[in-house]
Design an enzyme around this catalytic site. Structure first.
Site, PDB file in Angstrom:
ATOM      1  N   HIS A  37       0.896  -1.258   0.085  1.00  0.00           N
ATOM      2  CA  HIS A  37       0.278  -0.011   0.055  1.00  0.00           C
ATOM      3  C   HIS A  37       0.633   1.262   0.158  1.00  0.00           C
ATOM      4  O   HIS A  37       0.654   2.404   0.645  1.00  0.00           O
ATOM      5  CB  HIS A  37      -1.050  -0.122   1.243  1.00  0.00           C
ATOM      6  CG  HIS A  37      -1.944  -1.290   1.157  1.00  0.00           C
ATOM      7  ND1 HIS A  37      -3.106  -1.150   0.449  1.00  0.00           N
ATOM      8  CD2 HIS A  37      -1.904  -2.359   1.739  1.00  0.00           C
ATOM      9  CE1 HIS A  37      -3.731  -2.261   0.753  1.00  0.00           C
ATOM     10  NE2 HIS A  37      -3.066  -2.998   1.748  1.00  0.00           N
ATOM     11  N   ASN A  60      -9.720  -3.665   1.097  1.00  0.00           N
ATOM     12  CA  ASN A  60      -9.370  -3.387  -0.296  1.00  0.00           C
ATOM     13  C   ASN A  60     -10.829  -3.361  -0.984  1.00  0.00           C
ATOM     14  O   ASN A  60     -11.926  -3.341  -0.484  1.00  0.00           O
ATOM     15  CB  ASN A  60      -8.876  -4.831  -0.759  1.00  0.00           C
ATOM     16  CG  ASN A  60      -7.354  -4.988  -0.179  1.00  0.00           C
ATOM     17  OD1 ASN A  60      -6.648  -3.958   0.255  1.00  0.00           O
ATOM     18  ND2 ASN A  60      -6.922  -6.190  -0.052  1.00  0.00           N
ATOM     19  N   TYR A 112      -0.081  -5.008  11.172  1.00  0.00           N
ATOM     20  CA  TYR A 112      -0.608  -3.645  10.522  1.00  0.00           C
ATOM     21  C   TYR A 112      -0.041  -2.498  11.378  1.00  0.00           C
ATOM     22  O   TYR A 112       0.796  -1.580  11.230  1.00  0.00           O
ATOM     23  CB  TYR A 112      -2.085  -3.387  10.448  1.00  0.00           C
ATOM     24  CG  TYR A 112      -2.303  -3.852   9.089  1.00  0.00           C
ATOM     25  CD1 TYR A 112      -2.189  -5.211   8.611  1.00  0.00           C
ATOM     26  CD2 TYR A 112      -3.208  -3.000   7.812  1.00  0.00           C
ATOM     27  CE1 TYR A 112      -2.545  -5.502   7.365  1.00  0.00           C
ATOM     28  CE2 TYR A 112      -3.385  -3.165   6.729  1.00  0.00           C
ATOM     29  CZ  TYR A 112      -3.170  -4.585   6.589  1.00  0.00           C
ATOM     30  OH  TYR A 112      -3.529  -5.094   5.129  1.00  0.00           O
TER      31      TYR A 112
END
Length: 523
Positions: free
Chosen positions: A65, A143, A353
């Protein structure tokens, strides 16, 4: 709407250039040197501060990303889920009242490519939303496509490595990608989407979003249900073929960022409705797949999309780096009334994350304005690189940075509602889920495509597989055939036609080199 925290900057600073120490800069054109030609002296503080900061202007790029665009906006709750009061399923405050507004920041992105890569490349798109709720932040990280390549987080580094450039040649290749995929049958559903026109959204405004993983909602009684989140664009959905994307890329490789920014500047604010699918918590043996499997879709006829609110993006960032680049999201960032399911991918992502943001931006990344909650923050966490402020509150004893304490330190919050306490029992194992069913939904998706979408899917698979080893091609033909007989047959035929066509072109080139070349005199 709750206002963001104020910085310590003056209300109306003048336009005088200064150093980071606040020293006015009267000459920003020349180093301090011995004579006009130099050499330079070591005590050039203004220059040293300026150049040393420049050397550090780039934080480590996101591993995935990296290329992104973002915008601020607001989420408006409907107060219902479908035709029912939403309180039946969740006690999360941001959903309860019709018309209740919550500030949001959204970051759109491409997944596998670098920070300055074209926005026309075939790639999943990230759709991450930060809700600044009264109970703290909620990050809905997902997504554009509603399924994923793998169902177990231990495989995630391998998946991404296969899609990144070769560690020797530094070139991305279809062979590497499909070497992984052909040995990962669960990826076939995602592959069928990704190599169709759905693999290249036309822009960010006309793109769906999905939480991908399965979460839970928890009500006031502590009862939980499984949920999946979906963003549906009110601007409609548009995708590109490979040829259309290449034509756009030749003219503008920043087209999606430009499109989003200019639409908001024009006042054409993009909107999405947030929909959920709800399922009773449990294993659901009546289904031919596991509902926690993120390579699967929940059938809409059994689990309909239920609207819960609308998001409007209405303000562009003032600074790309401070807001879009430093925005940090995590799948574990949930507020009361939202919870985790047993989804193995979700639980692996929840560590990864937030951990990557601590490495990339720093241990105090949550103190940056774009990431900081609009709610009160009071922790016993201290120090670390770039500590922006101390998380104390008025009346707290600043000497006490631990809990419990009798010296007026922070206290635990009172429990507002019962915890959700699902029963968990089983042997500790390393095993795949029992109902994998890797090919059914991929085959259904192939049959649901229009003729031109199937043509584009085969064309894109052939072009990416053409240079792969024969064993990889054979495995992909076999897997596509398991999804749908026509799917596998057309891929095999396409690869053979490509091989024959390439051999004919190579032979023609040999003749053309002699027949079309220009004679020259020796020298």
């Amino acid at each position: 709407m709750i206002e963001p925290k104020k910085t310590n900057q003056p209300e109306a600073p003048d336009a005088t250039l200064t150093t980071r120490q606040g020293h006015p800069v009267s000459n920003n054109q020349n180093l301090r040197t011995v004579g006009s030609r130099g050499p330079a002296t070591l005590e050039n503080y203004q220059f040293l501060e300026k150049i040393s900061h420049f050397d550090r202007e780039r934080v480590p790029e996101r591993v995935v990303h990296a290329r992104g665009a973002g915008a601020h906006g607001v989420f408006e709750a409907y107060g219902t889920v479908g035709d029912e009061p939403i309180s039946k399923y969740t006690r999360a405050k941001l959903f309860q009242e019709k018309g209740k507004e919550t500030p949001v920041f959204v970051r759109f992105s491409t997944v596998g490519h670098g920070g300055h890569s074209p926005e026309t490349l075939r790639d999943p798109r990230g759709f991450a939303t930060k809700f600044y709720t009264e109970d703290g932040n909620w990050d809905l990280v997902g997504n554009n496509l509603k399924v994923f390549f793998i169902r177990d987080a231990v495989k995630f580094p391998d998946l991404i490595h296969s899609q990144k450039p070769d560690p020797i040649t530094n070139r991305q290749s279809g062979e590497r990608i499909f070497d992984f995929i052909c040995n990962t049958p669960e990826a076939m559903h995602m592959v069928t989407f990704l190599f169709s026109p759905w693999g290249i959204p036309a822009n960010y405004r006309q793109m769906q979003g999905s939480g991908v993983n399965t979460y839970k909602w928890v009500n006031e009684k502590g009862e939980g249900v499984l949920v999946k989140y979906h963003w549906e664009p009110l601007q409609g959905v548009r995708n590109l073929t490979q040829a259309e994307a290449e034509q756009i890329q030749a003219k503008n490789f920043n087209h999606a960022t430009q499109d989003l920014y200019e639409a908001i500047e024009r006042g054409e604010y993009p909107q999405w409705e947030l929909c959920v699918q709800i399922m009773e918590d449990g294993e659901h043996p009546e289904l031919d797949f596991d509902p926690l499997d993120d390579t699967k879709l929940w059938p809409e006829d059994q689990f309909p999309f239920l609207k819960v609110g609308k998001m409007t993006l209405n303000r562009n960032p003032e600074n790309y780096f401070a807001e879009v680049e430093q925005a940090a999201f995590g799948t574990g960032v949930l507020v009361d009334g939202l919870d985790f399911s047993d989804d193995k991918m979700l639980q692996g992502r929840t560590f990864s994350y937030s951990d990557t943001q601590r490495y990339r931006v720093g241990s105090n990344y949550l103190q940056l304005p774009i990431n900081s909650p609009r709610a009160s923050v009071a922790t016993n966490q201290r120090d670390g690189q770039m500590a922006y402020h101390v998380d104390t509150v008025p009346g707290q004893n600043p000497h006490v940075n631990y809990e419990p304490s009798s010296l007026n330190g922070l206290k635990e919050a009172p429990r507002r509602a019962p915890d959700h306490t699902p029963h968990v029992e089983g042997k500790l194992v390393r095993e795949p889920i029992e109902r994998t069913n890797d090919f059914k939904q991929a085959g259904e998706r192939y049959r649901m495509f229009e003729d031109w979408e199937r043509d584009e899917l085969i064309r894109n698979l052939v072009s990416n597989l053409a240079d792969a080893a024969q064993t990889i091609q054979d495995k992909m033909i076999e897997l596509c055939g398991k999804c749908n007989a026509e799917y596998g047959r057309r891929l095999a035929e396409g690869l053979e036609q490509h091989r024959q066509g390439r051999e004919a072109q190579q032979q023609a080139a040999v003749k053309q080199a002699e027949e079309k070349s220009r004679e020259a005199q020796p020298y």
